[in-house]
Design a protein around this motif. Structure first.
Motif, PDB file in Angstrom:
ATOM      1  N   VAL A  32     -10.494 -14.159 -16.263  1.00 13.79           N
ATOM      2  CA  VAL A  32     -10.264 -15.464 -15.635  1.00 13.79           C
ATOM      3  C   VAL A  32     -10.639 -16.578 -16.603  1.00 13.79           C
ATOM      4  O   VAL A  32      -9.921 -17.574 -16.738  1.00 13.79           O
ATOM      5  CB  VAL A  32     -11.045 -15.588 -14.304  1.00 13.79           C
ATOM      6  N   VAL A  33     -11.749 -16.414 -17.301  1.00 17.93           N
ATOM      7  CA  VAL A  33     -12.176 -17.423 -18.275  1.00 17.93           C
ATOM      8  C   VAL A  33     -11.128 -17.570 -19.376  1.00 17.93           C
ATOM      9  O   VAL A  33     -10.740 -18.680 -19.737  1.00 17.93           O
ATOM     10  CB  VAL A  33     -13.562 -17.074 -18.878  1.00 17.93           C
ATOM     11  N   MET A  34     -10.644 -16.456 -19.897  1.00 14.99           N
ATOM     12  CA  MET A  34      -9.648 -16.497 -20.965  1.00 14.99           C
ATOM     13  C   MET A  34      -8.345 -17.142 -20.474  1.00 14.99           C
ATOM     14  O   MET A  34      -7.771 -17.989 -21.173  1.00 14.99           O
ATOM     15  CB  MET A  34      -9.376 -15.085 -21.487  1.00 14.99           C
ATOM     16  N   GLU A  35      -7.887 -16.781 -19.303  1.00 19.69           N
ATOM     17  CA  GLU A  35      -6.656 -17.375 -18.774  1.00 19.69           C
ATOM     18  C   GLU A  35      -6.828 -18.872 -18.551  1.00 19.69           C
ATOM     19  O   GLU A  35      -5.962 -19.673 -18.929  1.00 19.69           O
ATOM     20  CB  GLU A  35      -6.257 -16.696 -17.466  1.00 19.69           C
ATOM     21  N   THR A  36      -7.947 -19.257 -17.970  1.00 18.06           N
ATOM     22  CA  THR A  36      -8.213 -20.676 -17.698  1.00 18.06           C
ATOM     23  C   THR A  36      -8.315 -21.460 -19.006  1.00 18.06           C
ATOM     24  O   THR A  36      -7.749 -22.551 -19.138  1.00 18.06           O
ATOM     25  CB  THR A  36      -9.507 -20.831 -16.868  1.00 18.06           C
ATOM     26  N   LEU A  37      -9.014 -20.914 -19.968  1.00 19.79           N
ATOM     27  CA  LEU A  37      -9.193 -21.587 -21.258  1.00 19.79           C
ATOM     28  C   LEU A  37      -7.859 -21.709 -21.996  1.00 19.79           C
ATOM     29  O   LEU A  37      -7.554 -22.769 -22.562  1.00 19.79           O
ATOM     30  CB  LEU A  37     -10.215 -20.831 -22.104  1.00 19.79           C
ATOM     31  N   ASN A  38      -7.045 -20.670 -21.979  1.00 17.24           N
ATOM     32  CA  ASN A  38      -5.747 -20.741 -22.639  1.00 17.24           C
ATOM     33  C   ASN A  38      -4.821 -21.751 -21.968  1.00 17.24           C
ATOM     34  O   ASN A  38      -4.069 -22.456 -22.645  1.00 17.24           O
ATOM     35  CB  ASN A  38      -5.087 -19.366 -22.714  1.00 17.24           C
ATOM     36  N   ARG A  39      -4.874 -21.858 -20.666  1.00 17.63           N
ATOM     37  CA  ARG A  39      -4.062 -22.866 -19.961  1.00 17.63           C
ATOM     38  C   ARG A  39      -4.515 -24.272 -20.376  1.00 17.63           C
ATOM     39  O   ARG A  39      -3.693 -25.146 -20.631  1.00 17.63           O
ATOM     40  CB  ARG A  39      -4.180 -22.679 -18.451  1.00 17.63           C
ATOM     41  N   TYR A  40      -5.820 -24.473 -20.456  1.00 22.48           N
ATOM     42  CA  TYR A  40      -6.386 -25.760 -20.872  1.00 22.48           C
ATOM     43  C   TYR A  40      -5.976 -26.104 -22.305  1.00 22.48           C
ATOM     44  O   TYR A  40      -5.479 -27.199 -22.579  1.00 22.48           O
ATOM     45  CB  TYR A  40      -7.911 -25.699 -20.723  1.00 22.48           C
ATOM     46  N   LEU A  41      -6.175 -25.152 -23.233  1.00 27.79           N
ATOM     47  CA  LEU A  41      -5.862 -25.419 -24.637  1.00 27.79           C
ATOM     48  C   LEU A  41      -4.365 -25.655 -24.839  1.00 27.79           C
ATOM     49  O   LEU A  41      -3.972 -26.511 -25.637  1.00 27.79           O
ATOM     50  CB  LEU A  41      -6.361 -24.276 -25.513  1.00 27.79           C
ATOM     51  N   SER A  42      -3.544 -24.941 -24.105  1.00 27.59           N
ATOM     52  CA  SER A  42      -2.097 -25.158 -24.193  1.00 27.59           C
ATOM     53  C   SER A  42      -1.730 -26.560 -23.742  1.00 27.59           C
ATOM     54  O   SER A  42      -0.949 -27.259 -24.412  1.00 27.59           O
ATOM     55  CB  SER A  42      -1.344 -24.134 -23.337  1.00 27.59           C
ATOM     56  N   ARG A  43      -2.293 -26.985 -22.643  1.00 28.21           N
ATOM     57  CA  ARG A  43      -1.972 -28.320 -22.117  1.00 28.21           C
ATOM     58  C   ARG A  43      -2.474 -29.408 -23.050  1.00 28.21           C
ATOM     59  O   ARG A  43      -1.775 -30.385 -23.332  1.00 28.21           O
ATOM     60  CB  ARG A  43      -2.576 -28.491 -20.719  1.00 28.21           C
ATOM     61  N   HIS A 100      -4.050 -23.757  -7.141  1.00 27.99           N
ATOM     62  CA  HIS A 100      -2.989 -22.951  -6.528  1.00 27.99           C
ATOM     63  C   HIS A 100      -2.961 -21.521  -7.078  1.00 27.99           C
ATOM     64  O   HIS A 100      -2.511 -20.607  -6.390  1.00 27.99           O
ATOM     65  CB  HIS A 100      -1.627 -23.615  -6.719  1.00 27.99           C
ATOM     66  N   LEU A 101      -3.443 -21.342  -8.299  1.00 30.43           N
ATOM     67  CA  LEU A 101      -3.479 -20.010  -8.913  1.00 30.43           C
ATOM     68  C   LEU A 101      -4.804 -19.286  -8.683  1.00 30.43           C
ATOM     69  O   LEU A 101      -4.998 -18.164  -9.138  1.00 30.43           O
ATOM     70  CB  LEU A 101      -3.242 -20.131 -10.426  1.00 30.43           C
ATOM     71  N   GLY A 102      -5.744 -19.943  -8.005  1.00 27.99           N
ATOM     72  CA  GLY A 102      -7.049 -19.349  -7.761  1.00 27.99           C
ATOM     73  C   GLY A 102      -7.950 -19.361  -8.977  1.00 27.99           C
ATOM     74  O   GLY A 102      -8.886 -18.571  -9.073  1.00 27.99           O
ATOM     75  N   LEU A 103      -7.676 -20.280  -9.913  1.00 27.91           N
ATOM     76  CA  LEU A 103      -8.484 -20.402 -11.121  1.00 27.91           C
ATOM     77  C   LEU A 103      -9.467 -21.566 -10.965  1.00 27.91           C
ATOM     78  O   LEU A 103      -9.213 -22.506 -10.204  1.00 27.91           O
ATOM     79  CB  LEU A 103      -7.582 -20.632 -12.335  1.00 27.91           C
ATOM     80  N   PRO A 104     -10.559 -21.546 -11.716  1.00 28.26           N
ATOM     81  CA  PRO A 104     -11.558 -22.609 -11.576  1.00 28.26           C
ATOM     82  C   PRO A 104     -11.061 -23.953 -12.129  1.00 28.26           C
ATOM     83  O   PRO A 104     -10.210 -24.012 -13.016  1.00 28.26           O
ATOM     84  CB  PRO A 104     -12.738 -22.101 -12.408  1.00 28.26           C
ATOM     85  N   ALA A 105     -11.624 -25.018 -11.571  1.00 27.17           N
ATOM     86  CA  ALA A 105     -11.360 -26.374 -12.058  1.00 27.17           C
ATOM     87  C   ALA A 105     -12.135 -26.601 -13.352  1.00 27.17           C
ATOM     88  O   ALA A 105     -13.200 -26.015 -13.556  1.00 27.17           O
ATOM     89  CB  ALA A 105     -11.768 -27.407 -11.011  1.00 27.17           C
ATOM     90  N   LEU A 106     -11.584 -27.455 -14.211  1.00 26.54           N
ATOM     91  CA  LEU A 106     -12.220 -27.804 -15.475  1.00 26.54           C
ATOM     92  C   LEU A 106     -12.366 -29.314 -15.566  1.00 26.54           C
ATOM     93  O   LEU A 106     -11.509 -30.055 -15.065  1.00 26.54           O
ATOM     94  CB  LEU A 106     -11.366 -27.333 -16.660  1.00 26.54           C
ATOM     95  N   TYR A 107     -13.438 -29.753 -16.218  1.00 35.64           N
ATOM     96  CA  TYR A 107     -13.665 -31.184 -16.430  1.00 35.64           C
ATOM     97  C   TYR A 107     -14.063 -31.385 -17.882  1.00 35.64           C
ATOM     98  O   TYR A 107     -14.758 -30.555 -18.453  1.00 35.64           O
ATOM     99  CB  TYR A 107     -14.745 -31.697 -15.476  1.00 35.64           C
ATOM    100  N   MET A 108     -13.622 -32.499 -18.435  1.00 39.30           N
ATOM    101  CA  MET A 108     -13.768 -32.696 -19.872  1.00 39.30           C
ATOM    102  C   MET A 108     -14.329 -34.078 -20.169  1.00 39.30           C
ATOM    103  O   MET A 108     -14.027 -35.042 -19.479  1.00 39.30           O
ATOM    104  CB  MET A 108     -12.355 -32.534 -20.470  1.00 39.30           C
ATOM    105  N   GLY A 109     -15.118 -34.161 -21.234  1.00 40.24           N
ATOM    106  CA  GLY A 109     -15.543 -35.431 -21.803  1.00 40.24           C
ATOM    107  C   GLY A 109     -14.895 -35.584 -23.163  1.00 40.24           C
ATOM    108  O   GLY A 109     -14.637 -34.596 -23.845  1.00 40.24           O
ATOM    109  N   VAL A 110     -14.616 -36.856 -23.557  1.00 39.74           N
ATOM    110  CA  VAL A 110     -13.923 -37.114 -24.816  1.00 39.74           C
ATOM    111  C   VAL A 110     -14.648 -38.206 -25.589  1.00 39.74           C
ATOM    112  O   VAL A 110     -15.071 -39.206 -25.003  1.00 39.74           O
ATOM    113  CB  VAL A 110     -12.457 -37.555 -24.573  1.00 39.74           C
ATOM    114  N   GLY A 111     -14.761 -38.017 -26.902  1.00 37.06           N
ATOM    115  CA  GLY A 111     -15.298 -39.031 -27.803  1.00 37.06           C
ATOM    116  C   GLY A 111     -14.318 -39.286 -28.935  1.00 37.06           C
ATOM    117  O   GLY A 111     -13.683 -38.356 -29.419  1.00 37.06           O
ATOM    118  N   ILE A 112     -14.206 -40.565 -29.331  1.00 40.20           N
ATOM    119  CA  ILE A 112     -13.265 -40.942 -30.382  1.00 40.20           C
ATOM    120  C   ILE A 112     -13.970 -41.827 -31.398  1.00 40.20           C
ATOM    121  O   ILE A 112     -14.709 -42.744 -31.022  1.00 40.20           O
ATOM    122  CB  ILE A 112     -12.055 -41.709 -29.804  1.00 40.20           C
TER     123      ILE A 112
END
Length: 179
Positions: A32-43, A100-112
């Motif tokens: 689940v972690v790998m699938e969620t992380l790959n979806r995040y990195l792809s997006r 909808h896929l039953g995967l965990p939510a992710l939240y991100m912080g950004v610095g520039i």
């Protein structure tokens, strides 16, 4: 970037990191972690490409992008800020899909941060990668560490290049380790 020659030039660095990733990793299966992380990195990769950013690297759940290399443009900082905001919007969309896929939510912080970096190939014959290094990268990483989930924090140098383009709250003064 080049293979053997190091080049110094100005770039805008975007650092994004998932908040609460360790806790999420501990409470879900590795699959689940790998699938969620790959979806995040792809997006995030799609958003970066759409804004003309270059993915420097993935560091676990963190993403490092740069704008302005190999060819600088006057709107590098603006495109970086636009990218970061679009990344946060994409997180909301991704979380709806994850729900909808039953995967965990992710939240991100950004610095520039915008500043001089050295670009080139780093490593050895056994492993090397094109990357950027320098104080501007370190500052971007430190700024990112102060961002809360859903936030985009920018440095003064980035603001100077796109202040008429962005709407910001008042300045936030922080003490950065080693700075």
């Amino acid at each position: 970037m080049t293979n053997c020659t190091w080049e110094t030039q100005e770039a805008t660095i975007v650092m994004a990191d998932i908040r609460g990733f360790t806790a999420m990793s501990e409470s879900h299966t590795p699959q689940v972690v790998m699938e969620t992380l790959n979806r995040y990195l792809s997006r995030m990769s799609e958003v970066a490409a759409a804004n003309g950013g270059t993915i420097d690297k993935f560091m676990g759940d963190a993403v490092m992008l740069h704008f302005g290399l190999p060819t600088p443009a006057q709107d590098d900082a603006r495109r970086a800020v636009t990218c970061a905001v679009q990344m946060q919007v994409a997180m909301d969309e991704l979380n709806l899909e994850n729900h909808h896929l039953g995967l965990p939510a992710l939240y991100m912080g950004v610095g520039i941060n915008t500043g001089n970096v050295i670009a080139g190939t780093l490593g050895s014959k056994l492993h090397s990668e094109d990357t950027v290094i320098g104080n501007a990268v370190n500052v971007a990483a430190r700024i990112e560490s102060f961002s809360l989930r859903g936030q985009v924090l920018i440095s003064e140098s980035t603001y100077q290049q796109c202040g008429d383009f962005v709407q910001v709250e008042g300045p936030m003064e922080v003490l950065m380790k080693g700075k």
